[in-house]
Design a protein around this motif. Structure first.
Motif, PDB file in Angstrom:
ATOM      1  N   LYS A 181       0.828  -1.207   0.000  1.00 13.90           N
ATOM      2  CA  LYS A 181       0.000   0.000   0.000  1.00 13.90           C
ATOM      3  C   LYS A 181       0.863   1.258   0.000  1.00 13.90           C
ATOM      4  O   LYS A 181       0.584   2.219  -0.722  1.00 13.90           O
ATOM      5  N   GLU A 182       1.911   1.248   0.808  1.00 18.20           N
ATOM      6  CA  GLU A 182       2.793   2.411   0.854  1.00 18.20           C
ATOM      7  C   GLU A 182       3.496   2.629  -0.487  1.00 18.20           C
ATOM      8  O   GLU A 182       3.652   3.772  -0.946  1.00 18.20           O
ATOM      9  N   ALA A 183       3.889   1.536  -1.143  1.00 16.80           N
ATOM     10  CA  ALA A 183       4.550   1.676  -2.443  1.00 16.80           C
ATOM     11  C   ALA A 183       3.586   2.248  -3.478  1.00 16.80           C
ATOM     12  O   ALA A 183       3.949   3.123  -4.272  1.00 16.80           O
ATOM     13  N   LYS A 184       2.318   1.788  -3.481  1.00 10.86           N
ATOM     14  CA  LYS A 184       1.328   2.324  -4.419  1.00 10.86           C
ATOM     15  C   LYS A 184       1.030   3.791  -4.125  1.00 10.86           C
ATOM     16  O   LYS A 184       0.837   4.594  -5.043  1.00 10.86           O
ATOM     17  N   LYS A 185       0.988   4.143  -2.837  1.00  8.33           N
ATOM     18  CA  LYS A 185       0.732   5.536  -2.471  1.00  8.33           C
ATOM     19  C   LYS A 185       1.841   6.446  -2.971  1.00  8.33           C
ATOM     20  O   LYS A 185       1.584   7.553  -3.480  1.00  8.33           O
ATOM     21  N   LYS A 186       3.091   5.997  -2.853  1.00 10.47           N
ATOM     22  CA  LYS A 186       4.211   6.794  -3.352  1.00 10.47           C
ATOM     23  C   LYS A 186       4.148   6.958  -4.861  1.00 10.47           C
ATOM     24  O   LYS A 186       4.462   8.019  -5.405  1.00 10.47           O
ATOM     25  N   GLN A 187       3.717   5.905  -5.574  1.00 11.19           N
ATOM     26  CA  GLN A 187       3.599   6.006  -7.020  1.00 11.19           C
ATOM     27  C   GLN A 187       2.515   7.018  -7.416  1.00 11.19           C
ATOM     28  O   GLN A 187       2.713   7.818  -8.341  1.00 11.19           O
ATOM     29  N   ARG A 188       1.381   7.017  -6.710  1.00  6.64           N
ATOM     30  CA  ARG A 188       0.313   7.977  -7.016  1.00  6.64           C
ATOM     31  C   ARG A 188       0.768   9.408  -6.746  1.00  6.64           C
ATOM     32  O   ARG A 188       0.475  10.330  -7.526  1.00  6.64           O
ATOM     33  N   GLU A 189       1.488   9.608  -5.642  1.00  3.14           N
ATOM     34  CA  GLU A 189       1.978  10.955  -5.338  1.00  3.14           C
ATOM     35  C   GLU A 189       2.979  11.432  -6.385  1.00  3.14           C
ATOM     36  O   GLU A 189       3.001  12.603  -6.764  1.00  3.14           O
ATOM     37  N   ALA A 190       3.809  10.526  -6.875  1.00  3.19           N
ATOM     38  CA  ALA A 190       4.777  10.903  -7.903  1.00  3.19           C
ATOM     39  C   ALA A 190       4.073  11.303  -9.193  1.00  3.19           C
ATOM     40  O   ALA A 190       4.444  12.284  -9.853  1.00  3.19           O
ATOM     41  N   LYS A 191       2.999  10.580  -9.551  1.00  7.56           N
ATOM     42  CA  LYS A 191       2.246  10.932 -10.757  1.00  7.56           C
ATOM     43  C   LYS A 191       1.559  12.287 -10.602  1.00  7.56           C
ATOM     44  O   LYS A 191       1.522  13.091 -11.529  1.00  7.56           O
ATOM     45  N   LYS A 192       1.001  12.572  -9.417  1.00 11.21           N
ATOM     46  CA  LYS A 192       0.331  13.858  -9.183  1.00 11.21           C
ATOM     47  C   LYS A 192       1.316  15.006  -9.295  1.00 11.21           C
ATOM     48  O   LYS A 192       0.997  16.063  -9.833  1.00 11.21           O
ATOM     49  N   SER A 193       2.529  14.821  -8.792  1.00 11.11           N
ATOM     50  CA  SER A 193       3.523  15.894  -8.869  1.00 11.11           C
ATOM     51  C   SER A 193       3.918  16.170 -10.307  1.00 11.11           C
ATOM     52  O   SER A 193       4.137  17.317 -10.707  1.00 11.11           O
ATOM     53  N   VAL A 194       3.973  15.145 -11.150  1.00 15.31           N
ATOM     54  CA  VAL A 194       4.305  15.337 -12.560  1.00 15.31           C
ATOM     55  C   VAL A 194       3.198  16.094 -13.271  1.00 15.31           C
ATOM     56  O   VAL A 194       3.428  17.021 -14.047  1.00 15.31           O
ATOM     57  N   VAL A 195       1.926  15.743 -12.992  1.00 14.61           N
ATOM     58  CA  VAL A 195       0.794  16.438 -13.609  1.00 14.61           C
ATOM     59  C   VAL A 195       0.741  17.887 -13.159  1.00 14.61           C
ATOM     60  O   VAL A 195       0.468  18.812 -13.938  1.00 14.61           O
TER      61      VAL A 195
END
Length: 217
Positions: A181-195
């Motif tokens: 869950k923590e790994a998926k959360k970090k991936q979502r946050e990284a995508k939001k920062s790029v957008v």
């Protein structure tokens, strides 16, 4: 009085090197070779139903030992990828494979090597016969007592707790799930920062502002 050596003793007239009786060793090797040939010939005669030939020499043989279990493990992979120089007196020195120092032969593969060291010829060189020691009643009783003691020690160990093991496995599964869950959360946050970093450029283009870089005319 003779000359003194470095340790305070008298020097030997024969020198410091050890003297070997070459003739005795040559004769011993010849006797062993003759005995091996005679044993092989007698073995063939026994298969044909003939009586074995008597030994030529009258010197009594040394008493042979009974066959025993090997104490050291045979490691066939310890020389993989390595080369070894052997002082062989026959054609075995120039052949690749598994070398037997006692018999001065080289076999091609590991299976043949195991058959050789467990065979009659190799055991005969080691002064052994292909017979094992006959166990007595006392030996059997002692063996059973030792096995009983080992089983008793195993029973004295704490019992296997099934529910405790299940609980431990559930904890491990929960930890793995939390890490995922923590790994998926970090991936979502990284995508939001790029957008979010791409949005200001799009908004500026909609309002008619161009970038500060050079533009083609």
């Amino acid at each position: 009085m003779g000359q003194m050596n470095a340790y305070g003793g008298e020097k030997s007239s024969e020198g410091f090197r050890r003297q070997w009786d070459t003739a005795a060793y040559v004769q011993k090797a010849r006797d062993r070779e003759q005995q091996l040939k005679l044993d092989e010939e007698n073995e063939e005669r026994r298969h044909k139903g003939l009586k074995p030939r008597p030994a030529k020499n009258t010197v009594p043989k040394e008493p042979r030992e009974l066959l025993e279990a090997r104490k050291d493990a045979v490691r066939l992979d310890k020389m993989v990828g390595k080369s070894q120089i052997v002082q062989a007196s026959s054609a075995a020195a120039g052949q690749p494979g598994f070398y037997c120092k006692e018999c001065d032969i080289t076999v091609k593969d590991s299976l043949s090597y195991l058959d050789h060291i467990n065979g009659k010829k190799h055991q005969r060189i080691l002064n052994r016969i292909m017979k094992v020691q006959v166990e007595t009643v006392d030996d059997v009783i002692a063996k059973l007592a030792s096995l009983r003691a080992i089983k008793r020690r195993q029973m004295d160990k704490p019992d296997y707790d099934f529910y405790e093991q299940v609980k431990l496995q559930q904890q491990l599964d929960a930890e793995k799930k939390l890490k995922r869950k923590e790994a998926k959360k970090k991936q979502r946050e990284a995508k939001k920062s790029v957008v979010a970093s791409d949005q200001p450029d799009e908004m500026a283009a909609m309002l008619g502002f161009s970038s500060f870089g050079s533009s083609k005319k």
